[in-house]
Every structure is written in structure tokens, then in C-alpha cells.
Design a protein around this motif. Structure first.
Motif, PDB file in Angstrom:
ATOM      1  N   GLU A 101       0.837  -1.325   0.118  1.00  0.00           N
ATOM      2  CA  GLU A 101      -0.161  -0.010  -0.165  1.00  0.00           C
ATOM      3  C   GLU A 101       0.896   1.447  -0.087  1.00  0.00           C
ATOM      4  O   GLU A 101       0.370   2.403  -0.419  1.00  0.00           O
ATOM      5  CB  GLU A 101      -0.937   0.057   1.155  1.00  0.00           C
ATOM      6  CG  GLU A 101      -2.284  -1.008   1.160  1.00  0.00           C
ATOM      7  CD  GLU A 101      -2.921  -1.227   2.449  1.00  0.00           C
ATOM      8  OE1 GLU A 101      -2.508  -0.494   3.304  1.00  0.00           O
ATOM      9  OE2 GLU A 101      -3.854  -1.851   2.420  1.00  0.00           O
ATOM     10  N   GLN A 102       2.059   1.180   0.511  1.00  0.00           N
ATOM     11  CA  GLN A 102       2.987   2.373   0.388  1.00  0.00           C
ATOM     12  C   GLN A 102       3.996   2.491  -0.672  1.00  0.00           C
ATOM     13  O   GLN A 102       4.637   3.287  -0.794  1.00  0.00           O
ATOM     14  CB  GLN A 102       3.911   2.220   1.772  1.00  0.00           C
ATOM     15  CG  GLN A 102       3.050   2.195   3.040  1.00  0.00           C
ATOM     16  CD  GLN A 102       2.068   3.421   3.040  1.00  0.00           C
ATOM     17  OE1 GLN A 102       2.333   4.274   3.139  1.00  0.00           O
ATOM     18  NE2 GLN A 102       0.782   2.951   3.742  1.00  0.00           N
ATOM     19  N   VAL A 103       3.875   1.503  -1.683  1.00  0.00           N
ATOM     20  CA  VAL A 103       4.804   1.619  -2.929  1.00  0.00           C
ATOM     21  C   VAL A 103       3.937   2.322  -4.118  1.00  0.00           C
ATOM     22  O   VAL A 103       2.812   1.675  -4.045  1.00  0.00           O
ATOM     23  CB  VAL A 103       5.150   0.109  -3.213  1.00  0.00           C
ATOM     24  CG1 VAL A 103       5.859  -0.097  -4.453  1.00  0.00           C
ATOM     25  CG2 VAL A 103       5.869  -0.530  -1.823  1.00  0.00           C
ATOM     26  N   PRO A 104       4.477   3.144  -4.568  1.00  0.00           N
ATOM     27  CA  PRO A 104       3.766   3.624  -5.525  1.00  0.00           C
ATOM     28  C   PRO A 104       3.546   3.019  -6.898  1.00  0.00           C
ATOM     29  O   PRO A 104       4.538   1.962  -7.166  1.00  0.00           O
ATOM     30  CB  PRO A 104       4.840   5.009  -6.238  1.00  0.00           C
ATOM     31  CG  PRO A 104       5.905   4.700  -5.432  1.00  0.00           C
ATOM     32  CD  PRO A 104       5.883   3.863  -4.305  1.00  0.00           C
ATOM     33  N   ASP A 105       2.462   3.182  -7.550  1.00  0.00           N
ATOM     34  CA  ASP A 105       2.152   2.393  -8.806  1.00  0.00           C
ATOM     35  C   ASP A 105       2.859   2.830  -9.939  1.00  0.00           C
ATOM     36  O   ASP A 105       3.002   2.333 -10.893  1.00  0.00           O
ATOM     37  CB  ASP A 105       0.645   2.487  -9.158  1.00  0.00           C
ATOM     38  CG  ASP A 105      -0.466   1.921  -7.948  1.00  0.00           C
ATOM     39  OD1 ASP A 105       0.387   0.863  -7.288  1.00  0.00           O
ATOM     40  OD2 ASP A 105      -1.332   2.160  -7.878  1.00  0.00           O
ATOM     41  N   GLU A 106       3.360   4.212 -10.039  1.00  0.00           N
ATOM     42  CA  GLU A 106       3.791   4.827 -11.030  1.00  0.00           C
ATOM     43  C   GLU A 106       5.307   5.176 -11.143  1.00  0.00           C
ATOM     44  O   GLU A 106       5.840   5.665 -11.842  1.00  0.00           O
ATOM     45  CB  GLU A 106       2.958   6.139 -11.370  1.00  0.00           C
ATOM     46  CG  GLU A 106       1.813   5.865 -11.492  1.00  0.00           C
ATOM     47  CD  GLU A 106       1.168   5.209 -12.696  1.00  0.00           C
ATOM     48  OE1 GLU A 106       1.816   5.303 -13.680  1.00  0.00           O
ATOM     49  OE2 GLU A 106       0.230   4.406 -12.610  1.00  0.00           O
ATOM     50  N   ASP A 107       6.197   4.533 -10.088  1.00  0.00           N
ATOM     51  CA  ASP A 107       7.692   4.852 -10.062  1.00  0.00           C
ATOM     52  C   ASP A 107       8.002   3.398  -9.292  1.00  0.00           C
ATOM     53  O   ASP A 107       7.830   2.705  -8.446  1.00  0.00           O
ATOM     54  CB  ASP A 107       7.847   5.842  -9.168  1.00  0.00           C
ATOM     55  CG  ASP A 107       9.136   6.585  -9.592  1.00  0.00           C
ATOM     56  OD1 ASP A 107       9.847   5.943 -10.320  1.00  0.00           O
ATOM     57  OD2 ASP A 107       9.620   7.610  -8.705  1.00  0.00           O
ATOM     58  N   GLN A 165      12.738  -9.172  -9.152  1.00  0.00           N
ATOM     59  CA  GLN A 165      12.261  -8.202 -10.039  1.00  0.00           C
ATOM     60  C   GLN A 165      10.903  -8.438 -10.310  1.00  0.00           C
ATOM     61  O   GLN A 165      10.324  -9.252 -10.683  1.00  0.00           O
ATOM     62  CB  GLN A 165      13.071  -7.795 -11.162  1.00  0.00           C
ATOM     63  CG  GLN A 165      12.775  -6.691 -12.032  1.00  0.00           C
ATOM     64  CD  GLN A 165      13.575  -6.299 -13.378  1.00  0.00           C
ATOM     65  OE1 GLN A 165      14.758  -6.661 -12.983  1.00  0.00           O
ATOM     66  NE2 GLN A 165      12.993  -5.794 -14.136  1.00  0.00           N
ATOM     67  N   CYS A 166       9.876  -7.281  -9.946  1.00  0.00           N
ATOM     68  CA  CYS A 166       8.793  -7.356 -10.480  1.00  0.00           C
ATOM     69  C   CYS A 166       8.233  -6.088 -11.249  1.00  0.00           C
ATOM     70  O   CYS A 166       8.627  -4.847 -10.845  1.00  0.00           O
ATOM     71  CB  CYS A 166       7.976  -7.350  -9.049  1.00  0.00           C
ATOM     72  SG  CYS A 166       8.335  -8.506  -7.768  1.00  0.00           S
ATOM     73  N   ASN A 167       7.303  -6.300 -12.148  1.00  0.00           N
ATOM     74  CA  ASN A 167       6.999  -5.175 -13.109  1.00  0.00           C
ATOM     75  C   ASN A 167       5.540  -5.041 -13.006  1.00  0.00           C
ATOM     76  O   ASN A 167       5.051  -3.977 -13.719  1.00  0.00           O
ATOM     77  CB  ASN A 167       7.501  -5.588 -14.613  1.00  0.00           C
ATOM     78  CG  ASN A 167       9.028  -5.945 -14.529  1.00  0.00           C
ATOM     79  OD1 ASN A 167       9.716  -6.710 -14.676  1.00  0.00           O
ATOM     80  ND2 ASN A 167       9.744  -4.656 -14.429  1.00  0.00           N
ATOM     81  N   ASP A 168       4.634  -5.822 -12.514  1.00  0.00           N
ATOM     82  CA  ASP A 168       3.245  -5.710 -12.399  1.00  0.00           C
ATOM     83  C   ASP A 168       2.813  -6.191 -11.136  1.00  0.00           C
ATOM     84  O   ASP A 168       3.405  -6.866 -10.375  1.00  0.00           O
ATOM     85  CB  ASP A 168       2.539  -6.188 -13.774  1.00  0.00           C
ATOM     86  CG  ASP A 168       2.707  -7.801 -13.800  1.00  0.00           C
ATOM     87  OD1 ASP A 168       2.903  -8.354 -12.836  1.00  0.00           O
ATOM     88  OD2 ASP A 168       2.979  -8.282 -15.146  1.00  0.00           O
ATOM     89  N   ALA A 169       1.423  -6.037 -11.042  1.00  0.00           N
ATOM     90  CA  ALA A 169       0.806  -6.290  -9.834  1.00  0.00           C
ATOM     91  C   ALA A 169       0.948  -8.090  -9.495  1.00  0.00           C
ATOM     92  O   ALA A 169       0.923  -8.405  -8.311  1.00  0.00           O
ATOM     93  CB  ALA A 169      -0.684  -5.949  -9.742  1.00  0.00           C
TER      94      ALA A 169
END
Length: 177
Positions: A101-107, A165-169
Motif C-alpha cells: 500500500e505504501q509502494v507507488p504504482d507509477e515509480d 524483480q517485479c514489473n506488474d501487480a
């Protein structure tokens, strides 16, 4: 914290040395020799507070931390937020959701977490994990700087047992990690 790696192009290579790559003899009119062509690999400095907080995670007095690059110049890795250690009755999935919840979706961000996985209903396994979050929607420059700094962080934090490494939800979900 900076490293240089030689780039070798055989004499028959159609690639020409770039003017942005420095030569050991810049006043020479001849192209640089293969030995004198270098490219710098980035490694943004790590704030000492990151190492201190990582040591707390290793001692299990801190549960996780989110790291980012200091704005506006992206010139230092800093602690964005720290999370308390888990308790024996804590649900690891709920804790992971609170962190996300504290991690931005766009950065981009780095997450260092003492990741607890239940291997059976009564047994759990813990691994200090470095998660590199690089969503597809993040700016290209941000992704490049974070990617170039990831190895520097991993090598500076002794004891990281897993790196993801993660690139999507879907990739950053508890089940995937």
C-alpha cells in the motif's frame, strides 16, 4: 562505488566508438583502442541509514523497509519507510499487503523484507529478500537508474538471500514472491 568495464569491438566490427564514451587519450585523432574504451556502470551512493535499518532487519528488530532515490536529483538511496517486525501470530500476507500500500504504482522502489513464508500450517521459513519494483508505467529514466543501482544495493547489504524483480501487480503479489 563506480565501476568501469571495457567494451571491446573487433577490428571488423561495424560499430564505431561513440563520442560520449571517453578515451584514455582524448587528444588523439585516431579512434580509441579496444583497451582504452570504457563505459561507467552506475551505482548511486547508499545513505548510512539504509545500512543501519538493514542491520535491524537482519536482527529481526525491523520487519521491512522501502527504499527510494532521493529527489530531486536521484543522487542517494534513502529509507522511505520502515515497518515493525512481525509477531508469531502475524499473517504474512496481510503484512505484505500493508507494505505494498505504501509502494507507488507509477515509480520504481526497492523493498527489503524479512519475508516469511508458511511452508506448512505450523512451519514458516524466513528469507531476507530484495524486491526491485519497476512497473511498466514508471518513467524510463527512473527504471534505468534503479536497475543500475540494484546490484550496488544487493552487494552492499550482506545477507540478502533472495532477489526478485517485479514489473506488474501479479509479479509483486505475495504468492508470486
Amino acid at each position: 562505488h563506480e565501476a568501469f568495464f571495457p567494451i571491446y569491438h573487433p577490428p571488423s566490427s561495424p560499430l564505431q566508438p561513440s563520442s560520449s564514451i571517453s578515451s584514455l587519450n582524448p587528444s588523439s585523432s585516431q579512434p580509441p583502442s579496444p583497451v582504452s574504451t570504457y563505459i561507467m556502470v552506475s551505482g548511486v551512493p547508499i545513505n548510512p541509514a539504509v545500512i543501519e535499518k538493514y542491520n535491524e532487519i537482519s536482527k529481526r528488530t525491523c520487519g521491512a523497509m522501502i527504499l527510494s532515490l532521493a529527489k530531486p536529483n536521484n543522487d542517494e538511496v534513502i529509507v522511505d519507510q520502515a515497518f515493525p517486525p512481525t509477531t508469531p501470530d502475524s499473517d504474512p500476507e496481510d503484512i505484505w499487503k500493508k507494505i505494498l500500500e505504501q509502494v507507488p504504482d507509477e515509480d520504481c522502489r526497492y523493498i527489503i523484507v524479512d519475508f516469511k513464508v508458511k511452508t506448512t500450517p505450523t512451519v514458516s521459513q524466513e528469507k531476507v529478500t530484495l524486491v526491485y519494483w519497476a512497473p511498466e508505467t514508471a518513467p524510463s529514466r527512473s527504471k534505468m537508474i534503479y536497475a543500475a543501482t540494484k546490484e550496488h544495493i544487493s552487494s552492499s547489504l550482506n545477507g540478502v538471500q533472495k532477489s526478485v524483480q517485479c514489473n506488474d501487480a501479479d509479479e509483486i503479489s505475495y504468492a508470486a514472491i
